[in-house]
Design an enzyme around this catalytic site. Sequence first.
Site, PDB file in Angstrom:
ATOM      1  N   LYS A 179      37.082  33.087  36.770  1.00 54.06           N
ATOM      2  CA  LYS A 179      37.033  34.026  37.889  1.00 54.06           C
ATOM      3  C   LYS A 179      35.754  34.865  37.827  1.00 54.06           C
ATOM      4  CE  LYS A 179      42.027  34.001  38.226  1.00 54.06           C
ATOM      5  NZ  LYS A 179      43.308  34.580  37.826  1.00 54.06           N
ATOM      6  N   GLN A 233      45.493  40.043  35.096  1.00 54.66           N
ATOM      7  CA  GLN A 233      45.850  38.669  34.747  1.00 54.66           C
ATOM      8  C   GLN A 233      47.249  38.628  34.132  1.00 54.66           C
ATOM      9  OE1 GLN A 233      43.879  35.891  35.404  1.00 54.66           O
ATOM     10  NE2 GLN A 233      45.635  34.706  34.705  1.00 54.66           N
ATOM     11  N   ASP A 254      45.257  39.781  44.422  1.00 52.82           N
ATOM     12  CA  ASP A 254      46.160  38.672  44.094  1.00 52.82           C
ATOM     13  C   ASP A 254      47.241  38.520  45.166  1.00 52.82           C
ATOM     14  OD1 ASP A 254      45.581  37.058  41.939  1.00 52.82           O
ATOM     15  OD2 ASP A 254      46.316  38.490  40.452  1.00 52.82           O
TER      16      ASP A 254
END
Length: 287
Positions: A54, A98, A121
């Site tokens: 990412k 994460q 997200d």
Amino acid sequence: MTAQLIDGKSIASQIIEKVRLAVAERRRQGQRAPGLAVVRVGEDPASEVYVRNKLRACERCGVRPFAFEPAVTIAEDELLTLIARLNADPDVDGILVQLPLPGHIDSDAVIEAIDPRKDIDGFHPCNIGRLALGLPGLRPCTPRGVMTLLQVSEIEVNGQDAVIIGRSTIVGRPMALELIRASATVTVCHSRTRGLPEKAANADLLIAAVGHAHFVPGEWIKPGAVVIDVGVNRLEDGSLTGDVDFRSAMDRAAWITPVPGGVGPMTVASLLENTLEAAAAGNLAAP
Ligand code: NAP
């Protein structure tokens, strides 16, 4: 029949290039680069690989990364304090925590603490709710990436029978919401589903998000179906494989995503699209 491959790697590269051009245009107009904060708690090796990918993608398209790597022992309230700081930081447009988080931290509380306008997200209840209602908002990256794959490949979704295997909050459920929004008729299967092979065999569009290598054999696939394999499973020899038995599925499906090189790169590309949109709008979802 030999299925056509849906090349996620190539489609993701095209999207990342579009984001790069849009970021460059923002900069030309005197605006700052979009900023993405990535929080990785602890040293889980899989998370490390995902986060590295990412951050690399950020570099490729000019998004400014802010990496945070608190120790696995961080207390939940300390992590919430970090989230509050990032919520208030005007240079940060997107916040990604994460997952999975260590067991002593309540992931739901952390996700809910993120400002929905920075929730790139798309996991905040506010953004999931907006997706369910068909309102604009930040959409979960993996299902968004799947929708982009279908769209770019010009695969019809409207009116199709879609079967999703998996109902997780990060893949299966938001995938169902995306497909309902696109006018598919959606069946969501899970570990308690009865008659899974028959249900799968009814699918014009079959999406596997189970997390078990080669879980879906070719004989479950309706001839001519579109097969999207979200699964990422590591075999003993270290190689990655999907939830679908690729070889036998190739003989039945019309279209199929490979693993690796299918959905995975699209998740990262969608993350960057979300970051750009969060920076551009700043007010997609009310806090
Ligand atoms: P998850 O949270 O473990 O969910 C798995 C789902 O599969 C659950 O809904 C579970 O049912 C269902 N399931 C498990 N065993 C089953 C069985 N025997 N029959 C029918 N359903 C069964 O996993 P996830 O986070 O959704 O991830 C799924 C896979 O996608 C993993 O391999 C993950 O690594 C991969 N993934 C890939 C990407 C990407 O970017 N490519 C992104 C996210 C995830 P219950 O709900 O009843 O337990």
